[in-house]
Write a protein that holds these residues in place. Structure first.
Motif, PDB file in Angstrom:
ATOM      1  N   ALA A  38       0.672  -1.155   0.089  1.00  0.00           N
ATOM      2  CA  ALA A  38       0.292  -0.220  -0.106  1.00  0.00           C
ATOM      3  C   ALA A  38       0.896   1.037   0.071  1.00  0.00           C
ATOM      4  O   ALA A  38       0.393   2.410  -0.574  1.00  0.00           O
ATOM      5  CB  ALA A  38      -0.692  -0.247   1.036  1.00  0.00           C
ATOM      6  N   ALA A  39       2.157   1.078  -0.083  1.00  0.00           N
ATOM      7  CA  ALA A  39       2.563   2.474   0.014  1.00  0.00           C
ATOM      8  C   ALA A  39       3.461   2.421  -1.172  1.00  0.00           C
ATOM      9  O   ALA A  39       3.905   1.821  -1.516  1.00  0.00           O
ATOM     10  CB  ALA A  39       4.338   1.759   0.760  1.00  0.00           C
ATOM     11  N   ALA A  40       3.340   3.972  -1.406  1.00  0.00           N
ATOM     12  CA  ALA A  40       3.900   3.981  -2.856  1.00  0.00           C
ATOM     13  C   ALA A  40       5.756   4.536  -3.005  1.00  0.00           C
ATOM     14  O   ALA A  40       6.001   4.528  -3.265  1.00  0.00           O
ATOM     15  CB  ALA A  40       2.843   5.559  -3.592  1.00  0.00           C
ATOM     16  N   ASP A  41       6.221   5.142  -1.729  1.00  0.00           N
ATOM     17  CA  ASP A  41       7.021   6.254  -0.920  1.00  0.00           C
ATOM     18  C   ASP A  41       7.580   4.743  -1.112  1.00  0.00           C
ATOM     19  O   ASP A  41       8.130   4.102  -0.080  1.00  0.00           O
ATOM     20  CB  ASP A  41       7.142   7.035  -0.310  1.00  0.00           C
ATOM     21  N   PRO A  42       9.238   4.717  -1.659  1.00  0.00           N
ATOM     22  CA  PRO A  42      10.073   3.289  -1.737  1.00  0.00           C
ATOM     23  C   PRO A  42      10.694   3.633   0.021  1.00  0.00           C
ATOM     24  O   PRO A  42      10.898   2.196   0.005  1.00  0.00           O
ATOM     25  CB  PRO A  42      11.128   3.223  -2.523  1.00  0.00           C
ATOM     26  N   HIS A  43      10.618   4.226   0.168  1.00  0.00           N
ATOM     27  CA  HIS A  43      11.014   4.196   2.067  1.00  0.00           C
ATOM     28  C   HIS A  43      10.277   3.601   3.013  1.00  0.00           C
ATOM     29  O   HIS A  43      10.808   2.868   3.477  1.00  0.00           O
ATOM     30  CB  HIS A  43      11.717   5.630   1.978  1.00  0.00           C
ATOM     31  N   GLU A  44       9.191   4.752   2.251  1.00  0.00           N
ATOM     32  CA  GLU A  44       8.013   3.777   3.473  1.00  0.00           C
ATOM     33  C   GLU A  44       8.180   2.421   3.725  1.00  0.00           C
ATOM     34  O   GLU A  44       7.546   1.822   4.199  1.00  0.00           O
ATOM     35  CB  GLU A  44       6.446   4.493   3.672  1.00  0.00           C
ATOM     36  N   ARG A  45       7.794   2.165   2.459  1.00  0.00           N
ATOM     37  CA  ARG A  45       8.296   0.533   1.940  1.00  0.00           C
ATOM     38  C   ARG A  45       8.826  -0.642   2.686  1.00  0.00           C
ATOM     39  O   ARG A  45       8.924  -1.101   2.829  1.00  0.00           O
ATOM     40  CB  ARG A  45       8.292   0.408   0.034  1.00  0.00           C
ATOM     41  N   ALA A  46      10.131   0.254   2.018  1.00  0.00           N
ATOM     42  CA  ALA A  46      11.363  -0.482   3.186  1.00  0.00           C
ATOM     43  C   ALA A  46      10.549  -0.568   4.637  1.00  0.00           C
ATOM     44  O   ALA A  46      11.132  -1.575   5.178  1.00  0.00           O
ATOM     45  CB  ALA A  46      12.614  -0.371   2.737  1.00  0.00           C
ATOM     46  N   ARG A  47      10.594   0.403   5.362  1.00  0.00           N
ATOM     47  CA  ARG A  47       9.947   0.491   6.652  1.00  0.00           C
ATOM     48  C   ARG A  47       9.102  -0.452   6.725  1.00  0.00           C
ATOM     49  O   ARG A  47       9.355  -1.189   7.962  1.00  0.00           O
ATOM     50  CB  ARG A  47       9.515   2.146   6.755  1.00  0.00           C
ATOM     51  N   ARG A  48       8.835  -0.575   5.979  1.00  0.00           N
ATOM     52  CA  ARG A  48       7.312  -1.489   6.190  1.00  0.00           C
ATOM     53  C   ARG A  48       7.223  -2.628   6.208  1.00  0.00           C
ATOM     54  O   ARG A  48       7.077  -3.638   6.673  1.00  0.00           O
ATOM     55  CB  ARG A  48       5.706  -1.625   5.231  1.00  0.00           C
ATOM     56  N   VAL A  49       8.040  -2.999   5.292  1.00  0.00           N
ATOM     57  CA  VAL A  49       9.356  -4.475   5.174  1.00  0.00           C
ATOM     58  C   VAL A  49       9.839  -4.983   6.067  1.00  0.00           C
ATOM     59  O   VAL A  49       9.861  -6.152   6.457  1.00  0.00           O
ATOM     60  CB  VAL A  49       9.452  -4.977   3.842  1.00  0.00           C
TER      61      VAL A  49
END
Length: 128
Positions: A38-49
């Motif tokens: 659901a995260a469009a921003d790659p940094h946010e996606r990495a944090r969620r992973v």
């Protein structure tokens, strides 16, 4: 049992506010698994992973089983009796609540208002 709101903010929660042996529901793990997508921003996606990986390494989630399915009926009835919606986006929270009811565990959450109608069915513990 920890609600997803607590798990997501775990780094910002005082440990003394949490149970000695925290648990999560499989439904919470499902929410966290969807998070990176659901995260469009790659940094946010990495944090969620990263959060998802830590949760998977730490917890053995409680399943949504037949007992939880039966508890969902109680949860649904309490919510609708209070005049609140039990379907749509709320359904995931209520499935987590039903898992806690079935496991006979209090639910620790940063969003106690989401579970306000469940006072007679579930012990809800607000976490700051």
């Amino acid at each position: 049992m920890l609600d997803a709101s607590v798990v997501i903010d775990l780094d910002h929660v005082k440990l003394e506010q949490l149970p000695d042996e925290p648990a999560i529901a499989a439904i919470t793990l499902a929410e966290l698994t969807a998070g990176p997508h659901a995260a469009a921003d790659p940094h946010e996606r990495a944090r969620r992973v990263s959060l998802l990986q830590r949760v998977e390494a730490t917890f053995d989630p409680l399943p949504f089983d037949a007992e939880a399915a039966r508890a969902y009926g109680l949860v649904y009835a309490a919510v609708t009796a209070a005049g609140r919606r039990a379907r749509g986006q709320r359904a995931v929270d209520l499935l987590i609540a039903a898992t806690a009811v079935a496991a006979r565990l209090p639910l620790y959450t940063r969003n106690p208002g989401d579970f306000a109608a469940l006072g007679g069915v579930l012990e809800v513990v607000a976490v700051a």
